[in-house]
Design a protein around this motif. Structure first.
Motif, mmCIF file in Angstrom:
data_model
loop_
_atom_site.group_PDB
_atom_site.id
_atom_site.type_symbol
_atom_site.label_atom_id
_atom_site.label_comp_id
_atom_site.label_asym_id
_atom_site.label_seq_id
_atom_site.Cartn_x
_atom_site.Cartn_y
_atom_site.Cartn_z
ATOM 1 N N ILE A 1 5.811 -2.282 -1.340
ATOM 2 C CA ILE A 1 5.368 -3.092 -0.201
ATOM 3 C C ILE A 1 6.238 -2.776 1.025
ATOM 4 O O ILE A 1 5.741 -2.706 2.152
ATOM 5 N N SER A 2 7.541 -2.578 0.800
ATOM 6 C CA SER A 2 8.433 -2.240 1.927
ATOM 7 C C SER A 2 8.033 -0.910 2.563
ATOM 8 O O SER A 2 8.031 -0.776 3.795
ATOM 9 N N TYR A 3 7.711 0.078 1.730
ATOM 10 C CA TYR A 3 7.264 1.364 2.285
ATOM 11 C C TYR A 3 5.945 1.211 3.022
ATOM 12 O O TYR A 3 5.747 1.772 4.110
ATOM 13 N N ALA A 4 5.013 0.446 2.432
ATOM 14 C CA ALA A 4 3.716 0.245 3.089
ATOM 15 C C ALA A 4 3.903 -0.457 4.436
ATOM 16 O O ALA A 4 3.279 -0.082 5.433
ATOM 17 N N ALA A 5 4.784 -1.476 4.471
ATOM 18 C CA ALA A 5 5.038 -2.195 5.730
ATOM 19 C C ALA A 5 5.631 -1.253 6.778
ATOM 20 O O ALA A 5 5.292 -1.331 7.968
ATOM 21 N N THR A 6 6.491 -0.354 6.338
ATOM 22 C CA THR A 6 7.087 0.624 7.254
ATOM 23 C C THR A 6 6.014 1.552 7.815
ATOM 24 O O THR A 6 5.953 1.790 9.031
ATOM 25 N N MET A 7 5.153 2.051 6.934
ATOM 26 C CA MET A 7 4.102 2.961 7.403
ATOM 27 C C MET A 7 3.157 2.241 8.350
ATOM 28 O O MET A 7 2.724 2.807 9.354
ATOM 29 N N ARG A 8 2.855 0.980 8.044
ATOM 30 C CA ARG A 8 1.950 0.241 8.909
ATOM 31 C C ARG A 8 2.562 0.023 10.288
ATOM 32 O O ARG A 8 1.877 0.126 11.312
ATOM 33 N N TYR A 9 3.874 -0.260 10.293
ATOM 34 C CA TYR A 9 4.555 -0.439 11.578
ATOM 35 C C TYR A 9 4.499 0.861 12.399
ATOM 36 O O TYR A 9 4.240 0.827 13.605
ATOM 37 N N LEU A 10 4.710 1.989 11.719
ATOM 38 C CA LEU A 10 4.761 3.272 12.428
ATOM 39 C C LEU A 10 3.370 3.809 12.771
ATOM 40 O O LEU A 10 3.222 4.589 13.702
ATOM 41 N N LEU A 11 2.374 3.401 12.006
ATOM 42 C CA LEU A 11 1.000 3.878 12.215
ATOM 43 C C LEU A 11 0.107 2.675 12.500
ATOM 44 O O LEU A 11 -0.839 2.381 11.771
ATOM 45 N N ALA A 12 0.422 1.994 13.577
ATOM 46 C CA ALA A 12 -0.172 0.676 13.832
ATOM 47 C C ALA A 12 -1.645 0.728 14.208
ATOM 48 O O ALA A 12 -2.365 -0.245 14.020
ATOM 49 N N GLU A 13 -2.095 1.849 14.721
ATOM 50 C CA GLU A 13 -3.446 1.878 15.301
ATOM 51 C C GLU A 13 -4.493 2.498 14.383
ATOM 52 O O GLU A 13 -5.663 2.537 14.738
ATOM 53 N N ILE A 14 -4.101 2.990 13.230
ATOM 54 C CA ILE A 14 -5.071 3.769 12.444
ATOM 55 C C ILE A 14 -5.661 2.935 11.311
ATOM 56 O O ILE A 14 -5.196 1.835 11.019
ATOM 57 N N ARG A 15 -6.708 3.466 10.675
ATOM 58 C CA ARG A 15 -7.271 2.798 9.499
ATOM 59 C C ARG A 15 -6.222 2.823 8.390
ATOM 60 O O ARG A 15 -5.633 3.880 8.093
ATOM 61 N N PHE A 16 -6.004 1.657 7.771
ATOM 62 C CA PHE A 16 -4.878 1.535 6.843
ATOM 63 C C PHE A 16 -5.336 0.779 5.594
ATOM 64 O O PHE A 16 -5.900 -0.308 5.686
ATOM 65 N N VAL A 17 -5.099 1.381 4.442
ATOM 66 C CA VAL A 17 -5.507 0.772 3.174
ATOM 67 C C VAL A 17 -4.282 0.662 2.275
ATOM 68 O O VAL A 17 -3.553 1.634 2.085
ATOM 69 N N ILE B 1 2.398 -9.411 1.405
ATOM 70 C CA ILE B 1 1.992 -8.489 2.479
ATOM 71 C C ILE B 1 1.741 -9.273 3.765
ATOM 72 O O ILE B 1 0.926 -10.190 3.787
ATOM 73 N N GLU B 2 2.464 -8.896 4.812
ATOM 74 C CA GLU B 2 2.328 -9.590 6.101
ATOM 75 C C GLU B 2 1.734 -8.700 7.188
ATOM 76 O O GLU B 2 1.670 -9.108 8.340
ATOM 77 N N PHE B 3 1.349 -7.486 6.813
ATOM 78 C CA PHE B 3 0.772 -6.582 7.814
ATOM 79 C C PHE B 3 -0.742 -6.520 7.617
ATOM 80 O O PHE B 3 -1.262 -6.918 6.577
ATOM 81 N N ASP B 4 -1.425 -6.006 8.634
ATOM 82 C CA ASP B 4 -2.886 -5.986 8.553
ATOM 83 C C ASP B 4 -3.386 -4.696 7.914
ATOM 84 O O ASP B 4 -2.612 -3.842 7.512
ATOM 85 N N GLY B 5 -4.699 -4.593 7.812
ATOM 86 C CA GLY B 5 -5.311 -3.459 7.137
ATOM 87 C C GLY B 5 -6.075 -3.954 5.922
ATOM 88 O O GLY B 5 -6.026 -5.126 5.584
#
Lengths: 156, 97
Positions: free
Chosen positions: A92-108, A123-127
């Motif tokens: 989850i920490s890695y996913a949150a990091t990727m989401r932060y760095l790739l904020a604008e793209i489609r994310f699963v 999970i506190e990030f979107d996607g």
């Protein structure tokens, strides 16, 4: 001339068997869908992929998690889609990091393993979030992934 | 992994969840700073949901270090230059609660 779409698959600790099967499955369908696919993971993940796919038919571009992140932060590597695998808090920490760095793209985010339901609550990030307490049997989570990605229905 | 594992470090805690590591730092260190995921300290990008809390005590930097198969470690490294760099560049988030 069309620009090729780029997808990033981020793999977690490889101790849950379905991860490798789903990663190869996703690599196959992403490439079939016109994506150039990069796969990030730790050294154990790299060895498992190289052993499972020695001909590089499914996952061709492999990179360590650190190099992948540096590519985004230092070299402005761009992706159109990111699929993260998580079955523990570190995932989850890695996913949150990727989401932060790739904020604008489609994310699963694929959340699996015995504690998938509980883990997904952190999970506190979107996607898109695909949650299934799968360990050995990839079929239910594979079906959910197919549905989300539009990768064709399978009766198997 | 990266450069951090080649440095001399102390393990303050291990087996924590990431939120537990943030709470530990905020409760136990005299200066707390926040950085965003992917920001490098000691040459490695830090991993975790934002914001990532870093504690500083004197010249010691205490930070979460996430390994995919082993969870979150809290590591402590004594380095006056890196402590100063973080003090100058990271967002000060207060003193221990």
């Amino acid at each position: 001339m069309s620009v090729q779409k780029r997808a990033l698959i981020v793999l977690g600790c490889p101790e849950v068997p379905i991860q490798m099967a789903l990663a190869l499955f996703a690599g196959y369908y992403l490439e079939k869908g016109g994506y150039e696919v990069t796969t990030a993971g730790n050294p154990s993940v790299m060895k498992l992929i190289k052993t499972s796919d020695p001909g590089e038919h499914y996952l061709r571009r492999l990179v360590t998690l650190e190099k992948c992140i540096e590519g985004i932060t230092d070299r402005n590597d761009q992706y159109d889609l990111c699929i993260c695998f998580a079955h523990n808090d570190a995932g989850i920490s890695y996913a949150a990091t990727m989401r932060y760095l790739l904020a604008e793209i489609r994310f699963v985010t694929l959340v699996f393993g015995r504690n998938a339901e509980e883990l997904s609550g952190s999970i506190e990030f979107d996607g898109v979030k695909i949650v299934e307490p799968a360990v050995h049997n990839p079929i239910p989570i594979r079906r959910k992934l197919q549905e989300v990605m539009g990768w064709g229905a399978s009766k198997n | 992994m990266g450069c951090i594992e080649e440095l001399t470090y102390d393990i303050i805690e291990k087996g924590l969840s990431f939120p537990e590591s943030r709470l530990f730092i905020e409760k136990n260190y005299s200066e707390v700073y926040h950085i965003m995921p992917g920001t490098k300290i000691f040459g490695d990008p830090l991993i975790g949901p934002p914001p990532i809390a870093i504690g500083i005590e004197g010249d010691r930097v205490v930070f979460p270090y996430v390994k995919p198969c082993h969870g979150t470690f809290l590591l402590s490294i004594e380095d006056p230059d890196e402590a100063l760099r973080i003090r100058k560049t990271a967002k000060f988030a207060g003193r221990k609660k």
